[in-house]
Enzyme design. Structure first.
Site, PDB file in Angstrom:
ATOM      1  N   ASP A 204       0.857  -1.182   0.000  1.00 21.63           N
ATOM      2  CA  ASP A 204       0.000   0.000   0.000  1.00 21.63           C
ATOM      3  C   ASP A 204       0.895   1.235   0.000  1.00 21.63           C
ATOM      4  O   ASP A 204       2.119   1.113  -0.089  1.00 21.63           O
ATOM      5  CB  ASP A 204      -0.924   0.001   1.236  1.00 21.63           C
ATOM      6  CG  ASP A 204      -0.170   0.232   2.545  1.00 21.63           C
ATOM      7  OD1 ASP A 204       1.076   0.314   2.530  1.00 21.63           O
ATOM      8  OD2 ASP A 204      -0.833   0.345   3.591  1.00 21.63           O
ATOM      9  N   ASP A 206       1.425   4.802   2.347  1.00 22.48           N
ATOM     10  CA  ASP A 206       1.037   5.409   3.623  1.00 22.48           C
ATOM     11  C   ASP A 206       1.421   6.891   3.651  1.00 22.48           C
ATOM     12  O   ASP A 206       2.570   7.234   3.365  1.00 22.48           O
ATOM     13  CB  ASP A 206       1.763   4.693   4.776  1.00 22.48           C
ATOM     14  CG  ASP A 206       1.558   3.182   4.752  1.00 22.48           C
ATOM     15  OD1 ASP A 206       0.467   2.740   5.149  1.00 22.48           O
ATOM     16  OD2 ASP A 206       2.470   2.462   4.296  1.00 22.48           O
ATOM     17  N   ASP A 290      -3.297   4.467   2.762  1.00 22.42           N
ATOM     18  CA  ASP A 290      -3.637   4.841   4.136  1.00 22.42           C
ATOM     19  C   ASP A 290      -3.331   6.318   4.327  1.00 22.42           C
ATOM     20  O   ASP A 290      -2.212   6.756   4.069  1.00 22.42           O
ATOM     21  CB  ASP A 290      -2.793   4.040   5.153  1.00 22.42           C
ATOM     22  CG  ASP A 290      -3.273   2.609   5.306  1.00 22.42           C
ATOM     23  OD1 ASP A 290      -4.439   2.335   4.987  1.00 22.42           O
ATOM     24  OD2 ASP A 290      -2.472   1.762   5.760  1.00 22.42           O
TER      25      ASP A 290
END
Ligand code: 8DG
Ligand code: MN
Ligand code: MN
Length: 366
Positions: A204, A206, A290
């Site tokens: 992902d 962040d 995120d």
């Protein structure tokens, strides 16, 4: 055979936060084996066993050269009986029989596939397996009720299991910066997580968002999310508001490693560059992102807490508690001896409070 005098011996600190762990791993044959067993333990909710394997893997990652003989490991910390058995097997036979049988097992394969769905944890996967669901096909036809995250996770399964590149992370960084600039001038965006540690790919991306004027960041997340949504950048988002002030158990003692910042778990719709367009002619891909908002007064702690690695963070908190009688979280550092919070505006200051040599992000890859 190699004589005792010829093998390099190592001297390594027992806490991962006292060590410099770069991405340059000389023992990936051993760390891959130990990491797989750690992952398997975590997937089976055997947390103690998982941490033991993670610590052993992290120790092997920090060694300056390749291990060729068990005698080199004498006196090293973090290596329990089980980890040593696995290492011995790999050194002598090229592979670990336990790792090989785990990889082949029906349960491990199913846990990997099912927890590969965003929004599905080990507990849910275990329940499904007990109901005879081992793969996506069976899940789709099972009539199981999926929540919004899981539906989205299933829909974008292939994209989300494709590693995110640094170039994609940078492209998303530009979008997030634009969103933040549009809703509150002067806001700052910092890339955290694995990419800040210099990783070339990640699962992902962040980001940590703040504003130099304390209090201005309040209510920022919903505005950023609304902007992103209006521009069609979001396939999924779930925003959780800041619960730091209401918490009763004290800011530096979170119940788990979960913090209380205002945050957003999202799936971005990222338009591909010409080079990345595939045979499917899909011109975009889904990427997990995120977003976290922190007040400037907690920013240094938030950056430290969100840069990782997960084991490095865990070891920092263990060091703080066991060696310094302090409580570290992504919000603050509390000194239990002096009974006061220690303020910091940089990561360097936090390491100094903890009595640790400063370790830069690129050397926190434990
Ligand atoms: P990857 O995505 O490249 O696979 O690796 P990563 O970037 O190191 O892992 P991550 O799962 O994205 O986590 C990045 C850091 O964020 C890691 O140190 C753990 C931390 N983190 C969470 N959730 C939470 C949380 O709820 N609170 C705090 N304080 N940190 C968290 O992932
Ligand atoms: Mn990450
Ligand atoms: Mn993350």
């Amino acid at each position: 055979q190699i004589s005792e005098a010829e093998v390099a011996l190592f001297s390594v600190s027992s806490y991962a936060c006292q060590r410099r762990t770069t991405l340059d791993n000389h023992n990936s044959n051993l760390t891959d084996a130990l990491s797989l067993l750690a992952e398997n333990a975590e997937l089976n909710n055997e947390d103690g066993r998982g941490v033991a394997f993670r610590r052993a893997a992290a120790l092997m990652k920090a060694l300056p050269t390749q291990v060729i003989s068990m005698s080199q490991l004498r006196g090293l910390p973090c290596l329990g009986e089980h980890s040593l058995r696995v290492i011995k097997d790999v050194l002598e036979n090229g592979v670990s029989s336990e790792v090989e049988s785990t990889k082949q097992s029906k349960r491990y394969k199913a846990l990997k596939i099912l927890t590969g769905i965003f929004g599905v944890g080990a507990k849910t996967a275990d329940r499904w397996i007990r109901e005879g669901i081992y793969n996506l096909e069976q899940l789709r036809h099972s009539g199981q009720t999926l929540n919004r995250a899981q539906k989205s996770g299933l829909e974008h399964y292939d994209d989300l299991n494709e590693p995110v590149t640094k170039a994609e992370a940078d492209a998303i960084g530009e979008i997030v910066q634009k969103a933040v600039d549009s809703v509150l001038t002067g806001s700052q965006v910092a890339l955290t997580g694995g990419f800040r540690r210099g990783k070339l790919t990640g699962h992902d991306v962040d980001f940590l968002i703040t504003h130099p004027e304390e209090g201005k960041e309040v209510g920022l997340m919903p505005k950023v999310v609304a902007w992103l949504e209006s521009q069609g950048f979001l396939l999924y988002q779930k925003t959780t508001r800041n619960s730091y002030l209401e918490s009763k158990d004290g800011p530096a003692r979170p119940a788990s490693n979960m913090d209380r910042f205002e945050r957003c778990f999202s799936i971005f719709k990222l338009t591909k560059g010409k080079e990345q367009e595939t045979a499917s002619h899909k011109i975009w891909r889904a990427v997990r992102v995120d977003l976290v908002v922190s007040p400037i007064s907690q920013f240094a702690f938030a950056v430290l807490g969100w840069t990782g690695s997960k084991l490095f963070e865990r070891e920092l908190r263990r060091w703080a508690g066991h060696e310094k009688n302090m409580s570290l979280s992504s919000h603050a550092l509390f000194d239990n001896t002096q009974n006061k919070y220690l303020r910091a505006t940089s990561e360097e200051e936090i390491f100094a409070y903890l009595g640790l040599e400063y370790i830069p992000p690129s050397e926190r890859n434990a």
